[in-house]
Design a protein around this motif. Structure first.
Motif, short mmCIF file in Angstrom:
data_model
loop_
_atom_site.label_atom_id
_atom_site.label_comp_id
_atom_site.label_asym_id
_atom_site.label_seq_id
_atom_site.Cartn_x
_atom_site.Cartn_y
_atom_site.Cartn_z
N ARG A 69 0.86 -1.18 0.00
CA ARG A 69 0.00 0.00 0.00
C ARG A 69 0.89 1.23 0.00
N TRP A 70 0.37 2.31 -0.57
CA TRP A 70 1.15 3.50 -0.86
C TRP A 70 0.65 4.69 -0.06
N PHE A 71 1.53 5.31 0.66
CA PHE A 71 1.23 6.49 1.45
C PHE A 71 2.13 7.63 0.96
N ARG A 72 1.94 8.80 1.47
CA ARG A 72 2.68 9.95 0.95
C ARG A 72 4.19 9.78 1.04
N GLU A 73 4.70 9.39 2.19
CA GLU A 73 6.15 9.34 2.40
C GLU A 73 6.72 7.94 2.53
N PHE A 74 5.88 6.93 2.42
CA PHE A 74 6.36 5.56 2.58
C PHE A 74 5.40 4.58 1.93
N ALA A 75 5.89 3.39 1.72
CA ALA A 75 5.06 2.28 1.26
C ALA A 75 4.96 1.29 2.42
N LYS A 76 3.91 0.49 2.43
CA LYS A 76 3.72 -0.49 3.49
C LYS A 76 3.59 -1.87 2.86
N MET A 77 4.39 -2.80 3.35
CA MET A 77 4.36 -4.19 2.89
C MET A 77 3.58 -4.98 3.94
N GLU A 78 2.55 -5.67 3.50
CA GLU A 78 1.69 -6.38 4.44
C GLU A 78 1.13 -7.64 3.82
N ARG A 79 0.49 -8.43 4.66
CA ARG A 79 -0.13 -9.70 4.24
C ARG A 79 0.91 -10.59 3.54
N THR A 80 2.14 -10.51 3.97
CA THR A 80 3.22 -11.30 3.40
C THR A 80 3.15 -12.72 3.95
N CYS A 81 3.14 -13.69 3.07
CA CYS A 81 3.10 -15.08 3.54
C CYS A 81 3.60 -16.02 2.44
N PHE A 82 4.13 -17.15 2.90
CA PHE A 82 4.63 -18.20 2.02
C PHE A 82 4.12 -19.54 2.51
N ARG A 83 3.81 -20.40 1.58
CA ARG A 83 3.40 -21.76 1.96
C ARG A 83 4.57 -22.44 2.67
N LYS A 84 4.23 -23.30 3.63
CA LYS A 84 5.23 -23.91 4.53
C LYS A 84 6.46 -24.45 3.83
N GLU A 85 6.25 -25.21 2.80
CA GLU A 85 7.37 -25.88 2.13
C GLU A 85 8.30 -24.92 1.39
N HIS A 86 7.92 -23.66 1.31
CA HIS A 86 8.73 -22.67 0.60
C HIS A 86 9.22 -21.55 1.51
N ARG A 87 9.14 -21.77 2.80
CA ARG A 87 9.63 -20.76 3.74
C ARG A 87 11.11 -20.98 3.99
N GLY A 88 11.85 -19.99 3.74
CA GLY A 88 13.28 -20.05 3.97
C GLY A 88 13.91 -18.73 3.58
N PRO A 89 15.09 -18.46 4.10
CA PRO A 89 15.70 -17.16 3.85
C PRO A 89 15.97 -16.87 2.37
N ARG A 90 16.35 -17.88 1.59
CA ARG A 90 16.67 -17.61 0.18
C ARG A 90 15.44 -17.16 -0.61
N VAL A 91 14.33 -17.86 -0.42
CA VAL A 91 13.10 -17.49 -1.13
C VAL A 91 12.62 -16.13 -0.64
N LEU A 92 12.63 -15.92 0.66
CA LEU A 92 12.20 -14.64 1.23
C LEU A 92 13.07 -13.49 0.73
N GLN A 93 14.38 -13.67 0.71
CA GLN A 93 15.28 -12.62 0.23
C GLN A 93 15.04 -12.33 -1.25
N HIS A 94 14.89 -13.37 -2.04
CA HIS A 94 14.66 -13.19 -3.47
C HIS A 94 13.37 -12.40 -3.72
N CYS A 95 12.30 -12.81 -3.08
CA CYS A 95 11.02 -12.13 -3.26
C CYS A 95 11.09 -10.69 -2.75
N SER A 96 11.74 -10.50 -1.61
CA SER A 96 11.85 -9.17 -1.03
C SER A 96 12.67 -8.24 -1.89
#
Length: 187
Positions: A69-96
């Motif tokens: 979501r977009w605000f005047r001076e910042f953006a907000k990242m929310e509702r972030t989630c990954f299915r269990k079998e794909h949770r890990g730092p590499r996938v999270l870093q890549h997506c982020s």
């Protein structure tokens, strides 16, 4: 704009089609409603209609999602989630990284998120977010742990979309600002 991970089969995209949005909602339902018992009315809200949604796929299978979501001076990242079998730092870093680049290309230098303490540690350690000083934590009904506010300062994008962009760029699909649309003439 889609980004494929160089070390495996993960791709991340800005949602521009209804089917992709259904995939994101399915992932969100699995993660929030099924795994954590979050009610549907809290998992989905009116902000879904004015947000930018991101989807991650492993091959053609939806594995993760986030909402911006977009605000005047910042953006907000929310509702972030990954299915269990794909949770890990590499996938999270890549997506982020994909999300950070998109937010920066829109000209934002600050990205805010909210997380419970155990997840806040991950946001800090893996993604470089820092706690926001002086902000009171937020408690939701039925939750024992508070939500903490975190912020990430982004590097300016080398080619941000701005008022100085050509008219054609401003007509293009979200996240595909470098790709001429099929309706642009070559005149």
């Amino acid at each position: 704009m889609a980004e494929t991970n160089a070390y495996n089969h993960i791709r991340v995209e800005i949602i521009t089609e209804y089917e992709q949005l259904l995939h994101a909602f399915a992932v969100r339902s699995i993660c929030f409603m099924e795994e954590h018992g979050v009610p549907a009315r809290q998992t989905f809200d009116g902000n879904d209609y004015q947000a930018t949604h991101v989807i991650a796929y492993a091959h053609d299978e939806p594995i993760g999602t986030a909402r911006l979501r977009w605000f005047r001076e910042f953006a907000k990242m929310e509702r972030t989630c990954f299915r269990k079998e794909h949770r890990g730092p590499r996938v999270l870093q890549h997506c982020s990284r994909f999300i950070f680049d998109h937010v920066a290309q829109k000209g934002y230098e600050r990205l805010v998120t909210h997380a419970k303490p155990k997840y806040a540690r991950m946001w800090r350690g893996v993604l470089g977010f820092v706690p926001v000083d002086g902000k009171e934590p937020m408690y939701f009904e039925g939750e024992e742990e508070p939500y903490l506010e975190l912020v990430k300062c982004l590097d300016p994008h080398p080619r941000p979309v701005s008022e100085q962009a050509s008219i054609a760029v401003l007509f293009r699909v979200e996240g595909r600002w470098d790709k001429p649309s099929q309706f642009e003439s070559a005149v």
